[in-house]
Design an enzyme around this catalytic site. Structure first.
Site, mmCIF file in Angstrom:
data_model
loop_
_atom_site.group_PDB
_atom_site.id
_atom_site.type_symbol
_atom_site.label_atom_id
_atom_site.label_comp_id
_atom_site.label_asym_id
_atom_site.label_seq_id
_atom_site.Cartn_x
_atom_site.Cartn_y
_atom_site.Cartn_z
ATOM 1 C CG HIS A 6 -0.440 0.369 2.508
ATOM 2 N ND1 HIS A 6 -0.265 -0.559 3.499
ATOM 3 C CD2 HIS A 6 -0.047 1.551 3.044
ATOM 4 C CE1 HIS A 6 0.228 0.023 4.569
ATOM 5 N NE2 HIS A 6 0.379 1.312 4.321
ATOM 6 C CD GLU A 53 -2.385 3.823 5.893
ATOM 7 O OE1 GLU A 53 -2.298 4.486 6.931
ATOM 8 O OE2 GLU A 53 -1.542 2.954 5.560
ATOM 9 C CD GLU A 122 2.097 8.412 -15.564
ATOM 10 O OE1 GLU A 122 2.559 8.498 -16.712
ATOM 11 O OE2 GLU A 122 2.783 8.033 -14.587
#
Length: 131
Positions: A6, A53, A122
């Site tokens: 994450h 997160e 992106e």
């Protein structure tokens, strides 16, 4: 061998950020942990094991200074043109699509968009190493 699981970003308003990531990228809340001074919200979808997160510090009222060290998150999509059109219709204000080439060989097609807290994301067409 390490596995990336994450990335964490700090956001000002939980509901606004959760809605953006749901609408823009199909991410939903996998887990939400509420503490006295902060809340952690883990977002994911079926496309990957990776999670985003979101950290909401409850005593924070001013936008975060993203500084000059943050780069961007990246996601890949099946149809970049359709996603760009969808983002425009949703009011996400995506930047223009870029065909990134080297010696006339297409390396990537992408556009950038900012989330409600100003983080750059992106959005890449699935191609080559971005599958």
């Amino acid at each position: 061998m390490a596995k990336i699981i994450h990335s964490m970003i700090r956001v000002l308003e939980e509901e606004r950020s959760v809605e953006f990531y749901k609408s823009a990228f199909g991410l939903s809340v996998a887990e939400r942990l509420d503490f006295d001074s902060f809340t952690l919200i883990y977002l994911s979808n079926a496309e990957a094991d990776f999670e985003l997160e979101l950290t909401v510090n409850k005593d924070r009222s001013a936008p975060y200074d993203l500084g000059d060290g943050y780069g961007h998150l990246a996601v890949c999509v099946d149809d970049l043109d359709a996603e760009h059109t969808r983002f425009e219709a949703a009011g996400f204000a995506p930047r223009k699509i870029v065909d990134f080439k080297r010696e006339d060989k297409l390396l990537a097609r992408f556009f950038f968009v900012k989330d409600p807290d100003g983080y750059e994301i992106e959005v890449l067409q699935k191609h080559g190493r971005y599958q």
